[in-house]
Design a protein around this motif. Sequence first.
Motif, short mmCIF file in Angstrom:
data_model
loop_
_atom_site.label_atom_id
_atom_site.label_comp_id
_atom_site.label_asym_id
_atom_site.label_seq_id
_atom_site.Cartn_x
_atom_site.Cartn_y
_atom_site.Cartn_z
N ASP A 116 0.96 -1.28 0.09
CA ASP A 116 0.29 -0.08 0.17
C ASP A 116 0.86 1.12 -0.07
O ASP A 116 0.48 2.20 -0.75
CB ASP A 116 -0.87 0.03 1.23
CG ASP A 116 -2.03 -1.01 1.16
OD1 ASP A 116 -2.12 -1.60 -0.01
OD2 ASP A 116 -2.58 -1.12 1.91
N ALA A 131 -0.30 2.92 -3.50
CA ALA A 131 -1.17 3.46 -3.43
C ALA A 131 -0.87 4.81 -3.90
O ALA A 131 0.23 5.58 -3.76
CB ALA A 131 -1.38 3.70 -1.81
N ARG A 173 -0.73 9.67 1.28
CA ARG A 173 -1.35 8.73 0.54
C ARG A 173 -2.45 8.13 1.32
O ARG A 173 -2.37 7.37 2.20
CB ARG A 173 -0.47 7.51 0.29
CG ARG A 173 0.73 7.43 -0.74
CD ARG A 173 1.39 6.15 -0.86
NE ARG A 173 2.52 6.31 -1.86
CZ ARG A 173 3.85 6.34 -1.25
NH1 ARG A 173 3.78 6.44 -0.07
NH2 ARG A 173 4.83 6.41 -2.35
N TYR A 224 -4.99 5.87 1.36
CA TYR A 224 -5.28 4.84 0.57
C TYR A 224 -6.86 4.41 1.02
O TYR A 224 -7.64 3.68 0.29
CB TYR A 224 -4.44 3.55 0.68
CG TYR A 224 -4.59 2.60 -0.09
CD1 TYR A 224 -4.98 1.26 0.24
CD2 TYR A 224 -4.20 2.88 -1.46
CE1 TYR A 224 -5.13 0.28 -0.76
CE2 TYR A 224 -4.43 1.88 -2.55
CZ TYR A 224 -5.00 0.47 -2.12
OH TYR A 224 -4.97 -0.54 -3.04
N CYS A 265 2.35 7.77 -7.67
CA CYS A 265 2.24 7.04 -6.35
C CYS A 265 3.60 7.35 -5.65
O CYS A 265 3.66 6.75 -4.54
CB CYS A 265 2.21 5.53 -6.77
SG CYS A 265 3.20 4.57 -7.86
#
Length: 283
Positions: free
Chosen positions: A9, A13, A63, A65, A123
């Motif tokens: 992640d 992400a 991030r 996510y 990302c």
Amino acid sequence: MNNASDRRDSVEAPITEVCVVSGKERCPQGFKLLGETEDGKDGDLWTDKFFGKKVTRYICFNRAYANVGGNVLADVALLGERDIVPTGYSQITATADTGEVALKKRILCIKMLPRNMTDSAICDIKLLAKTKRPPPGFTFVGEVNSISVSYKMGPVQRTPGPGRPAPGPPQMSRQQSQPLTEQPVPASPSYAPDVQRQYHTLPADIHRQRADVIPLTRQMSTVKIATAVDGIPFEINKKLGADSIKDFSLPEMQYQTEQEIENKYKYDFTAERTAAARIPPNF
């Protein structure tokens, strides 16, 4: 990170927030600080000192996510102070912690898009000082304070859209649900098309019961609407008739040389120059 899922992640992400702060210790909670370049140099993006005080600027990003319904970072650009910001981009002009100028002689611009409107987003962002070549898989953005900025694109996990309810049986209007024999026939001419349409869709036995509708709709469909030009005769002007132009003949064109035309139509503006000469110079 505690497990492989967290590591995945954190790398894959998409970035959802970007900001600039005035010091490493001022990075917002949950954000990643780009405090150093990939080759071990300080990640400060400010170009020089300001009144003897060391000024620093650092990029941070987040991030989110879990926020699958929010926006993702689609592009990053570094522009000059006089460059025009592209459509769809927003400027990061001030630091998130102190509100001071974010960068000197450069403008950091970002483009955000809803997650469901793009298949890929940025990302990861990296800084390099010694080498200007971006790492494999990264795209070069620009250079600030001898530090190059580059980013990496990654796939975006789409958010499933809200399901639409299955269409139910068609709902009948109040007029359709009532017996047709109880419905009054509209008396206004503006409803004539509706009455006519309803009549043609009725069963044969209902046609017999509603035969009184026929003369009503026919009568309303033949109503003549008066206009402002009613009663005004339209005819060709007698001056344009054939009798008025039967003796017409095209006049003979006389050829003239260029000098003859010049002599005939020449105008030297003598009167205008004489009048202008009589006006005082300071008027």
